[in-house]
Design an enzyme around this catalytic site. Structure first.
Site, mmCIF file in Angstrom:
data_model
loop_
_atom_site.group_PDB
_atom_site.id
_atom_site.type_symbol
_atom_site.label_atom_id
_atom_site.label_comp_id
_atom_site.label_asym_id
_atom_site.label_seq_id
_atom_site.Cartn_x
_atom_site.Cartn_y
_atom_site.Cartn_z
ATOM 1 N N ARG A 264 8.281 8.746 4.017
ATOM 2 C CA ARG A 264 9.363 7.894 3.533
ATOM 3 C C ARG A 264 9.985 7.212 4.740
ATOM 4 O O ARG A 264 10.094 7.814 5.814
ATOM 5 C CB ARG A 264 10.430 8.719 2.798
ATOM 6 C CG ARG A 264 10.068 9.079 1.357
ATOM 7 C CD ARG A 264 9.992 7.852 0.454
ATOM 8 N NE ARG A 264 9.674 8.169 -0.920
ATOM 9 C CZ ARG A 264 8.439 8.211 -1.431
ATOM 10 N NH1 ARG A 264 7.398 7.955 -0.648
ATOM 11 N NH2 ARG A 264 8.227 8.474 -2.704
ATOM 12 N N GLU A 293 12.699 -1.218 0.906
ATOM 13 C CA GLU A 293 11.427 -1.843 0.502
ATOM 14 C C GLU A 293 11.704 -2.838 -0.611
ATOM 15 O O GLU A 293 12.486 -2.524 -1.519
ATOM 16 C CB GLU A 293 10.454 -0.765 0.016
ATOM 17 C CG GLU A 293 10.064 0.190 1.148
ATOM 18 C CD GLU A 293 9.113 1.294 0.721
ATOM 19 O OE1 GLU A 293 8.735 1.328 -0.463
ATOM 20 O OE2 GLU A 293 8.750 2.107 1.575
ATOM 21 N N HIS A 315 3.669 -0.023 1.485
ATOM 22 C CA HIS A 315 3.758 1.253 0.749
ATOM 23 C C HIS A 315 2.496 1.404 -0.111
ATOM 24 O O HIS A 315 2.565 1.425 -1.340
ATOM 25 C CB HIS A 315 5.023 1.324 -0.111
ATOM 26 C CG HIS A 315 5.414 2.735 -0.446
ATOM 27 N ND1 HIS A 315 6.705 3.160 -0.587
ATOM 28 C CD2 HIS A 315 4.651 3.840 -0.675
ATOM 29 C CE1 HIS A 315 6.739 4.437 -0.883
ATOM 30 N NE2 HIS A 315 5.493 4.885 -0.953
ATOM 31 N N ALA A 317 -0.294 3.631 0.634
ATOM 32 C CA ALA A 317 -1.174 4.769 0.945
ATOM 33 C C ALA A 317 -1.876 5.318 -0.296
ATOM 34 O O ALA A 317 -3.031 5.721 -0.236
ATOM 35 C CB ALA A 317 -0.386 5.869 1.647
HETATM 36 C C1 GLV Z 1 4.446 7.556 -2.911
HETATM 37 O O1 GLV Z 1 5.035 7.276 -1.917
HETATM 38 C C2 GLV Z 1 4.826 8.606 -3.788
HETATM 39 O O2 GLV Z 1 5.846 9.268 -3.557
HETATM 40 O O3 GLV Z 1 4.107 8.828 -4.767
#
Ligand code: GLV
Length: 366
Positions: A264, A293, A315, A317
């Site tokens: 985060r 964000e 964001h 990933a």
């Molecule tokens: C992504 O950042 C999530 O918390 O799923």
């Protein structure tokens, strides 16, 4: 017979396949039509509409005390978040008001861990600059070291802060790249994990798959910061992790060290990261998450003076079709979010919700 007046509001389109399951369970579903998040006052109005018993949310919705109180007064029973992180949800208030909160752990672990590793690779090997060189037409000749060289990831000592699900998965992947590992977690020290990771390093070395014997150790935070060639963050945002990587922490890192954040944004002090890059306290950073964000245009992280050392992602990933959208609760975040919602609202069909590992406050059900 399902209660046809029972309604669910989804703050975001999480994909047709998973949403079809909500409708198939006899719930009336409204999906926020815009790709932008609903404004807070719209959400507040929605939770007060007749029959609204479930909310499907994402990490961009502030599910605060005012919203939960309004929802609880109107019969809201579950907030099913399509994300693993829950820092946007006032969990204590939800629990006090007997609103169940669910999230989507596990299904995004592998996607996030590999993304963190690839972000580190992109940064270390200067892949963005290499592509830019080719596209800009400035690649005038092949040369052994001009215009720049990168750093290899193999052989690095990689510091992993936070060894929950994603930190562990990241550690397992680093071993495949022949690295030493330093692990730190503010809450727990897991001896069995160290033993398992070390056994894997030993096995690779014994079978000649790794040329050097690599080591895995649990260390305190200052040691990790001082000894790591790369530091990757895998912690939830909490009071004790807010700005964990601040100016003092960055000062401890090696000048050639790299920082990766897929956790985060507010786990790092972004102003301090920009300063650390400008003053070359560290060599580079790859950030997938930000305190605000989308990243505001006046963010110090967008300073062109540090662009060559800083990779920025949106964001992203967990951003694969399978991980974000698959309707199977054991595969995709959308499927797991819907499963959490239905376990609470349709327990007769979906089994005892207390058994589900992705209900955060099961005590509410007792
Ligand atoms: C992504 O950042 C999530 O918390 O799923």
């Amino acid at each position: 017979m399902p209660d046809s007046s029972a309604r669910v509001y989804a703050t975001c389109d999480i994909g047709d396949a998973a949403l079809a399951r909500v409708r198939a369970a006899g719930l009336r579903l409204e999906v926020h039509a815009s790709p932008l998040p609903p404004a807070h006052d719209l959400l507040l109005r929605k939770v007060q509409e007749p029959g609204l018993i479930g909310l499907l949310t994402t990490l961009r919705d502030p599910i605060d005390a005012a919203l939960l109180a309004a929802g609880a007064a109107n019969g809201l029973r579950v907030v099913a978040q399509c994300a693993v992180g829950l820092d946007n949800v006032d969990l204590a208030t939800a629990t006090r008001l007997k609103i169940v909160v669910t999230h989507t752990p596990d299904v995004l672990t592998a996607a996030t861990a590999e993304f963190a590793l690839f972000a580190l690779g992109t940064l270390a090997r200067k892949l963005a600059a290499s592509e830019q060189l080719v596209r800009s037409g400035n690649w005038s000749h092949w040369h052994p070291y001009l215009p720049f060289l990168g750093q290899e990831v193999h052989g690095m000592t990689i510091g992993i802060i936070g060894v929950g699900r994603i930190g562990r998965a990241f550690a397992a992947r680093c071993i495949g790249l022949d690295t030493d590992l330093l692990l730190h977690d503010p809450r727990h020290q897991d001896a069995a994990l160290i033993e398992a990771l070390q056994a894997e390093c030993d096995l690779r070395f014994r079978h000649g798959l790794s040329r050097e014997q690599h080591r895995v150790r649990f260390v305190d935070l200052p040691t990790l910061l001082e000894e790591s060639d790369a530091v990757s963050l895998h912690l939830p945002l909490r009071a004790d992790t807010h700005h964990l990587i601040d100016r003092a922490a960055l000062r401890r890192m090696k000048p050639e060290a790299l920082l990766v954040n897929t956790a985060r944004g507010a786990v790092v002090d972004e102003l301090a990261v920009a300063e650390a890059l400008r003053k070359r306290w560290i060599a580079g950073a790859a950030l997938d998450v930000f305190a605000r964000e989308p990243l505001p245009p006046d963010s110090p992280l967008l300073d062109p003076a540090i662009a060559d050392r800083l990779r920025l992602f949106h964001h992203f990933a967990s951003g694969t079709k399978r991980t974000r959208l698959d309707a199977d609760p054991d595969v995709g975040m959308a499927g797991r979010a819907v499963a959490g919602l239905l376990a609470v609202l349709r327990p007769e069909t979906f089994g005892d919700p207390r058994q589900l590992p992705y209900i955060v406050n099961p005590e509410v059900l007792d």
